[in-house]
Design a protein around this motif. Structure first.
Motif, PDB file in Angstrom:
ATOM      1  N   LEU A 143     -38.957 -22.540  41.510  1.00 29.13           N
ATOM      2  CA  LEU A 143     -40.132 -23.378  41.299  1.00 29.13           C
ATOM      3  C   LEU A 143     -39.735 -24.831  41.065  1.00 29.13           C
ATOM      4  O   LEU A 143     -40.337 -25.754  41.641  1.00 29.13           O
ATOM      5  CB  LEU A 143     -40.937 -22.854  40.107  1.00 29.13           C
ATOM      6  N   VAL A 144     -38.723 -25.050  40.220  1.00 25.26           N
ATOM      7  CA  VAL A 144     -38.282 -26.419  39.940  1.00 25.26           C
ATOM      8  C   VAL A 144     -37.755 -27.082  41.214  1.00 25.26           C
ATOM      9  O   VAL A 144     -37.992 -28.273  41.459  1.00 25.26           O
ATOM     10  CB  VAL A 144     -37.205 -26.426  38.835  1.00 25.26           C
ATOM     11  N   LYS A 145     -37.079 -26.311  42.036  1.00 25.81           N
ATOM     12  CA  LYS A 145     -36.554 -26.853  43.299  1.00 25.81           C
ATOM     13  C   LYS A 145     -37.702 -27.300  44.208  1.00 25.81           C
ATOM     14  O   LYS A 145     -37.670 -28.393  44.789  1.00 25.81           O
ATOM     15  CB  LYS A 145     -35.702 -25.800  43.997  1.00 25.81           C
ATOM     16  N   GLY A 180     -26.606 -27.685  36.685  1.00 26.63           N
ATOM     17  CA  GLY A 180     -25.410 -27.743  37.523  1.00 26.63           C
ATOM     18  C   GLY A 180     -25.637 -28.302  38.910  1.00 26.63           C
ATOM     19  O   GLY A 180     -24.685 -28.748  39.557  1.00 26.63           O
ATOM     20  N   ASP A 181     -26.871 -28.285  39.397  1.00 29.08           N
ATOM     21  CA  ASP A 181     -27.164 -28.800  40.736  1.00 29.08           C
ATOM     22  C   ASP A 181     -28.145 -29.962  40.601  1.00 29.08           C
ATOM     23  O   ASP A 181     -29.362 -29.788  40.650  1.00 29.08           O
ATOM     24  CB  ASP A 181     -27.759 -27.696  41.609  1.00 29.08           C
ATOM     25  N   ARG A 182     -27.596 -31.126  40.455  1.00 26.16           N
ATOM     26  CA  ARG A 182     -28.440 -32.301  40.223  1.00 26.16           C
ATOM     27  C   ARG A 182     -29.249 -32.672  41.459  1.00 26.16           C
ATOM     28  O   ARG A 182     -30.362 -33.205  41.353  1.00 26.16           O
ATOM     29  CB  ARG A 182     -27.554 -33.470  39.800  1.00 26.16           C
ATOM     30  N   GLU A 183     -28.715 -32.389  42.623  1.00 31.00           N
ATOM     31  CA  GLU A 183     -29.421 -32.728  43.860  1.00 31.00           C
ATOM     32  C   GLU A 183     -30.665 -31.859  44.039  1.00 31.00           C
ATOM     33  O   GLU A 183     -31.717 -32.336  44.468  1.00 31.00           O
ATOM     34  CB  GLU A 183     -28.488 -32.540  45.057  1.00 31.00           C
ATOM     35  N   ALA A 184     -30.554 -30.580  43.702  1.00 27.09           N
ATOM     36  CA  ALA A 184     -31.671 -29.658  43.914  1.00 27.09           C
ATOM     37  C   ALA A 184     -32.736 -29.769  42.828  1.00 27.09           C
ATOM     38  O   ALA A 184     -33.938 -29.728  43.124  1.00 27.09           O
ATOM     39  CB  ALA A 184     -31.156 -28.223  43.980  1.00 27.09           C
ATOM     40  N   TYR A 185     -32.307 -29.913  41.554  1.00 24.93           N
ATOM     41  CA  TYR A 185     -33.260 -29.859  40.444  1.00 24.93           C
ATOM     42  C   TYR A 185     -33.527 -31.221  39.813  1.00 24.93           C
ATOM     43  O   TYR A 185     -34.580 -31.417  39.215  1.00 24.93           O
ATOM     44  CB  TYR A 185     -32.760 -28.880  39.380  1.00 24.93           C
TER      45      TYR A 185
END
Length: 321
Positions: A143-145, A180-185
């Protein structure tokens, strides 16, 4: 109720009779008031003592008062049971509300939705407030993605609330995934957010079995959180984080736990040597507590040189307490 009224009537009659010792004196009004007050069911239940009954020779009176006390306790037990059932129903209702709102947001942020069909920015905050289980927390990354792909905002405040809710629900792994995934979230955590994740991992280690695979994964998660701190341009010399990592390593136990605790403390000592300002009282207390635990482990392993060297630093930190 009728028996209670009869009891008070009988007491009033007795109290109004002249005393056998002092025939000319009557009981003061204040004393009468206190005497009646002591026989209220609420007072009897709260005190739970037989000496609240002034006339111990009156077995009938004592039996009636005990019956009132019993009825009161039964009523309270019944109310507690209803409250527990109500809490369960409320929990089920909250879980249902979470799922409904989650499904709605997941649908309204799907790639096919147009700009005018997107949800209000506050709806994600409302969803976060309804998280109560680890299973619910684990549903959040997709959902956040989608939320971020639609260029919907997540502020520092919302990032902190999101991670806090996830950790409180018992899923620090989900928090680590989101961070951990700054680009996605694209979260924007603060310093306290990272501390919270580390503490959550350490809490799980303490609740688990020493030197188990699960505990090792939790410990790895805590160290990965430390590695993410500079990634978000936050202070890398966070005393609370280092103290919790030392404590978590020792809670894990064994040679690996001691090795990690020792390496973590050594790294912190290098940072502390470059510190210009003294520690605050709270931070000093955290690092002193962690250092004392490590010192005990050194002594148990007969590594007295390391224990003495660490004690020198502890003495300096204690000055800030």
């Amino acid at each position: 109720m009728a028996s209670y009224i009869r009891t008070l009537t009988r007491l009033a009659f007795r109290a109004s009779r002249p005393s056998t010792a002092f025939m000319t004196r009557q009981a003061p009004a204040a004393m009468m008031t206190r005497q009646y007050h002591a026989f209220r069911p609420t007072q009897i239940v709260s005190k739970g003592k037989k000496h609240a009954i002034s006339d111990e020779d009156d077995e009938e009176l004592e039996a009636e008062l005990q019956e009132l006390e019993k009825e009161k306790r039964e009523q309270e037990a019944l109310e507690r049971g209803e409250t527990q059932e109500g809490d369960k129903d409320s929990s089920d209702e909250q879980s249902s509300e979470f799922q409904e709102l989650y499904d709605s947001l997941l649908d309204r942020t799907s790639p096919s939705k147009k700009r005018h069909e997107l949800p209000r920015h506050t709806t994600l905050f409302h969803l976060i407030q309804k998280i109560s289980t680890a299973e619910q927390a684990q549903q959040l990354p997709p959902l956040v993605k989608q939320w971020r792909r639609k260029d919907l905002p997540i502020t520092i405040f919302l990032s902190d609330k999101l991670i806090h809710a996830v950790c409180k629900a018992g899923s620090p792994e989900t928090a680590l995934e989101l961070l951990g995934d700054r680009e996605a979230y694209a979260l924007t955590p603060g310093q306290s957010t990272m501390r919270r994740v580390v503490r959550s991992f350490v809490k799980d280690i303490a609740a688990g079995e020493k030197e188990s695979e699960e505990a090792l994964e939790k410990l790895d998660g805590a160290f990965r959180t430390l590695a993410l701190i500079p990634y978000y341009n936050l202070a890398a010399d966070d005393v609370s984080v280092y103290a919790n990592l030392v404590r978590g390593s020792l809670l894990y136990g064994g040679e690996e736990g001691l090795r990690r605790a020792s390496a973590t403390m050594d790294e912190y000592l290098l940072i502390d040597g470059e510190r210009e300002k003294p520690l605050t009282r709270k931070k000093a207390a955290e690092i002193v507590a962690a250092a004392e635990l490590l010192s005990k482990e050194y002594e148990a392993k007969e590594q007295t040189d390391k224990a003495k060297e660490l004690e020198k630093h502890v003495e300096v930190w204690r000055k800030s307490l």
